[in-house]
Design an enzyme around this catalytic site. Structure first.
Site, PDB file in Angstrom:
ATOM      1  N   LYS A   1       0.869  -1.185   0.000  1.00 19.43           N
ATOM      2  CA  LYS A   1       0.000   0.000   0.000  1.00 19.43           C
ATOM      3  C   LYS A   1       0.898   1.225   0.000  1.00 19.43           C
ATOM      4  CE  LYS A   1      -4.386  -1.481   1.166  1.00 19.43           C
ATOM      5  NZ  LYS A   1      -4.628  -1.931   2.518  1.00 19.43           N
TER       6      LYS A   1
ATOM      7  N   HIS B   1       1.591   6.950   2.780  1.00 16.62           N
ATOM      8  CA  HIS B   1       0.953   8.253   2.582  1.00 16.62           C
ATOM      9  C   HIS B   1       1.429   9.290   3.581  1.00 16.62           C
ATOM     10  CE1 HIS B   1      -1.772   7.504   5.875  1.00 16.62           C
ATOM     11  NE2 HIS B   1      -2.082   6.341   5.345  1.00 16.62           N
TER      12      HIS B   1
ATOM     13  N   HIS C   1       1.556   8.614   7.324  1.00 21.08           N
ATOM     14  CA  HIS C   1       2.688   7.791   7.771  1.00 21.08           C
ATOM     15  C   HIS C   1       3.959   8.630   7.861  1.00 21.08           C
ATOM     16  CE1 HIS C   1       0.308   4.203   6.176  1.00 21.08           C
ATOM     17  NE2 HIS C   1       0.435   4.000   7.474  1.00 21.08           N
TER      18      HIS C   1
END
Ligand code: ARG
Length: 563
Positions: free
Chosen positions: A125, A128, A131
């Site tokens: 994933k 983003h 994070h």
């Protein structure tokens, strides 16, 4: 010498109060003309049954002038201390120059281990912006504790477990192309994962296939495990590029999957303590006494969940590291989850649950135009970093086109600008992301502080034939005294940042120090001053750049030599 402590001792000797308590009560007067330290007499007034202003007056008369204190004055209920300026300036500058990057450190953490869990992205994933905030905040918190003498351990609780990996395996077997994946792993894996969902809407049997692969994965079937490992490796490789840019290394990447085989024990413990209850087919722990919704331990389909793995992780960490504190730097949106997990630990009789702390990071809001993100609302960390570096390079190209190592400087300054923005305010507030503010060399920004640092460095470089043991008593102006006060305040700043788990305390500090230095620089000549004064001011400049470097370093901001 610790001025605050020395003055606290003086006070403690005059009254019946322990030094520690005095230290707790001591304040910094709101205006410099009111002195450098203040002791409020209100608490004491209750004990000795005298009016606070009377006590202050009496004590003021008792204080004798020495090399620490110039005088003490009563102002209402406060006893204000004025330090011996000449001695103070000397003492502080010499301390910084002697201790260098150890200045502001302490041994309060000796023999204690602090775990800092941060970043914790999910494999396959995108990484983003949320994070990135956790990554930057956690990194700073770790450095702050380390400076105070704690042994720190950096943990990355990778999200690498769950039914979605069964789906991903199925998607990969159908549409995966290794060549394409190698080039841009995360986006490619995301693409086939999205495709899986689209196709599954047309053909629901795909969902069964996904479930089957997840089951195989859990049973340790070699092909499924190998594929999962491959996804994990590819993702970690990508994440590590970003960590590398920010100079971050983790001590452990043990993620959710690492704890999956440690869950049965958790369930045993909870059963033993009679804490597990059945509720519509699921096994839960009731948390009504904490005013919290129940914590689900096993779902009705028998699957364990996120919280169960966190319980296993907490117990494992206590056993492995015997921590003094275990910090979780994770978005505020997971506040409830951590409250539940810590409460379950507490119910299970683990007293150390009180040493587990969730440090809830804030949301990022965008003040100006949207970032160049391809996908609606998900902002990729890499895009933000690349854009910041690019924009910084543009500014350098227009301001200082002949600068050496432009790319390297742009990298440090651009990333410093991001870090500064993320760590500028306390975590109760949203982070407002605005390119304009972030890269404003004149406003409160990373580049502003870095620029002040570089300016000091360049003065030091230009200086020739200096006396390295100058007479610091020729630093007599208020601006110089004020700078010394700022430098001295670093010790308390680092402690406060750790106590509050708030790196912004340091951000605030380096900004104030840079401002004070700029004011000094704009008002007083340095290189062109008389030799004696010049050398003393250079020593002061060196002390300021040293502390700026250390402070910025605690935030994870790297300093360029010029910019
Ligand atoms: N992987 C999770 C996420 O991206 C964060 C993990 C936080 N840490 C934890 N111990 N639960 O949302």
């Amino acid at each position: 010498m610790d001025y605050k402590l020395e003055i606290a001792k003086k006070i403690s000797n005059m009254i019946e109060m322990e030094t520690e308590k005095v230290l707790d009560l001591m304040e910094i007067p709101p205006q410099p003309n009111m002195g450098d330290y203040a002791f409020p007499c209100f608490q004491l007034a209750k004990v000795v049954r005298k009016a606070p202003n009377m006590i202050a007056k009496e004590l003021a008369q008792k204080v004798e002038k020495d090399n620490i204190v110039e005088k003490a004055e009563a102002a209402g209920g406060y006893l204000n201390f004025f330090v011996n300026k000449e001695e103070f300036i000397k003492e502080v500058i010499n301390q910084v120059l002697e201790q260098e990057d150890k200045y502001g450190s302490s041994d309060e953490g000796e023999g204690k281990t602090v775990l800092v869990e941060f970043s914790s992205p999910n494999i396959a994933k995108p990484f983003h912006i949320g994070h990135l905030v956790n990554t930057i905040t956690g990194n700073a918190i770790e450095k702050i504790f380390k400076h105070l003498g704690y042994k720190t351990v950096k943990l990355n609780h990778i999200g690498d477990y769950g039914t979605q990996f069964g789906k991903l395996i199925s998607a990969y077997k159908r549409w995966g192309n290794d060549e394409v994946i190698e080039k841009d792993p995360i986006n490619e894996l995301l693409k086939i994962y999205v495709k899986f969902h689209e196709e599954a809407e047309k053909d629901p049997s795909l969902e069964d296939e996904g479930r089957m692969y997840f089951k195989r994965l859990e049973e340790g079937e070699p092909e499924a495990v190998a594929l999962w490992e491959k996804f994990r490796e590819l993702s970690l490789k990508e994440f590590k590029k970003l960590y590398n840019d920010f100079n971050i290394e983790f001590d452990s990447y043990a993620g959710e999957s690492f704890y999956s085989d440690k869950m049965p024990e958790v369930i045993e413990i909870l059963k033993d303590k009679n804490l597990l209850k059945e509720s519509s087919g699921a096994q839960i722990v009731d948390l009504e006494q904490f005013n919290l919704p129940p914590c689900i331990i096993i779902k009705s389909d028998g699957a364990t969940i996120y919280a169960t793995r966190d319980l296993a992780a907490a117990i494992y960490r206590k056993r492995t590291y015997d921590f003094h504190k275990s910090l979780y730097v994770v978005g505020n949106t997971q506040a409830l989850h951590f409250k539940q997990v810590f409460s379950v630990l507490k119910l299970a009789g683990f007293d150390w649950a009180d040493d587990c702390v969730h440090i809830g990071t804030s949301l990022v809001k965008f003040a100006d135009r949207k970032l160049a993100s391809r996908k609606g609302d998900v902002i990729y960390a890499k895009e933000v970093v690349d854009e910041a570096v690019e924009k910084t390079l543009e500014i350098i190209n227009s301001k200082n086109p002949n600068l050496e190592n432009k790319e390297d400087v742009a990298r440090k300054v651009g990333m410093g600008a991001i870090i500064y923005t993320f760590l500028k305010n306390n975590m109760d507030r949203d982070i407002i992301f605005s390119w304009e503010d972030m890269l404003n060399f004149e406003g409160e920004s990373g580049p502003y502080v870095l620029y002040s640092y570089v300016r000091g460095k360049s003065i030091l470089k230009k200086a020739e034939n200096i006396n390295i043991n100058p007479d610091l008593s020729c630093l007599k102006t208020e601006d110089e005294f004020n700078l010394a006060k700022q430098l001295n305040f670093f010790n308390e700043t680092v402690k406060q940042a750790a106590e509050r788990y708030e790196p912004f305390v340091i951000t605030r500090y380096v900004t104030d120090l840079a401002k004070a230095y700029n004011k000094f620089y704009n008002t007083h000549p340095i290189l062109t001053a008389d030799e004696e004064i010049r050398d003393a001011r250079l020593a002061l400049t060196k002390a300021v750049t040293t502390v700026l470097d250390t402070g910025l370093g605690l935030l994870g901001i790297q300093t360029p030599e010029s910019m």
